[in-house]
Scaffold this motif. Structure first.
Motif, short mmCIF file in Angstrom:
data_model
loop_
_atom_site.label_atom_id
_atom_site.label_comp_id
_atom_site.label_asym_id
_atom_site.label_seq_id
_atom_site.Cartn_x
_atom_site.Cartn_y
_atom_site.Cartn_z
N TYR A 41 -5.33 7.07 0.88
CA TYR A 41 -5.19 6.16 2.01
C TYR A 41 -5.36 4.71 1.57
CZ TYR A 41 -6.12 3.78 6.39
OH TYR A 41 -6.08 2.88 7.43
N THR A 42 -6.34 4.45 0.72
CA THR A 42 -6.56 3.09 0.22
C THR A 42 -5.34 2.59 -0.53
OG1 THR A 42 -8.92 3.51 0.02
CG2 THR A 42 -8.05 1.67 -1.25
N CYS A 44 -2.27 3.60 -0.05
CA CYS A 44 -1.23 3.39 0.96
C CYS A 44 -1.37 2.01 1.61
CB CYS A 44 -1.30 4.46 2.04
SG CYS A 44 -0.70 6.08 1.54
N VAL A 45 -2.59 1.66 1.96
CA VAL A 45 -2.83 0.36 2.59
C VAL A 45 -2.48 -0.77 1.63
CG1 VAL A 45 -4.62 -1.15 3.53
CG2 VAL A 45 -4.54 1.25 4.20
N GLY A 48 1.42 -0.71 1.18
CA GLY A 48 2.26 -0.75 2.38
C GLY A 48 3.15 0.47 2.53
N ARG A 50 3.44 4.81 3.66
CA ARG A 50 2.85 5.80 4.57
C ARG A 50 2.42 7.07 3.86
NH1 ARG A 50 5.86 5.68 10.32
NH2 ARG A 50 5.67 3.45 10.66
#
Length: 102
Positions: A41-42, A44-45, A48, A50
């Motif tokens: 998740y980190t 992905c953030v 940018g 999904r």
């Protein structure tokens, strides 16, 4: 577009890959899986994206390239400065208000 620091991307990518190896070695461990998903998740953030796999691939491309070439690669075509406007001319904001609001 703002891009993250390459050092941070490299650090998070290493963290993601390390937890990926641990998770593959013990897929039934919920704590390991949760930590692996958090690291994905980190990433992905930061990138940018999904999907963690796409984010990892994007991070690898970003680390191999310069910022400018990475941005061009993301867009799929070179950036241009020309602006083309199609359609009716844009009017002032006051002219576009809804009559219900008056």
């Amino acid at each position: 577009m703002l891009l993250p620091a390459k050092a941070e991307v490299a650090r998070q990518l290493r963290r993601y890959r390390a937890w990926e190896r641990v998770m593959l070695a013990s897929p039934d461990d919920r704590t390991v899986r949760a930590t692996f998903e958090d690291s994905g998740y980190t990433l992905c953030v930061l990138m940018g994206k999904r999907c963690a796999r796409e984010a990892a691939e994007a991070a690898e491309r970003y680390l191999r390239s310069s910022a400018g070439s990475y941005l061009q690669e993301q867009n799929g075509r070179p950036r241009t400065t020309a602006v083309v406007h199609r359609g009716p001319p844009v009017t002032a904001a006051a002219d576009r208000r809804s009559p219900a609001g008056r």
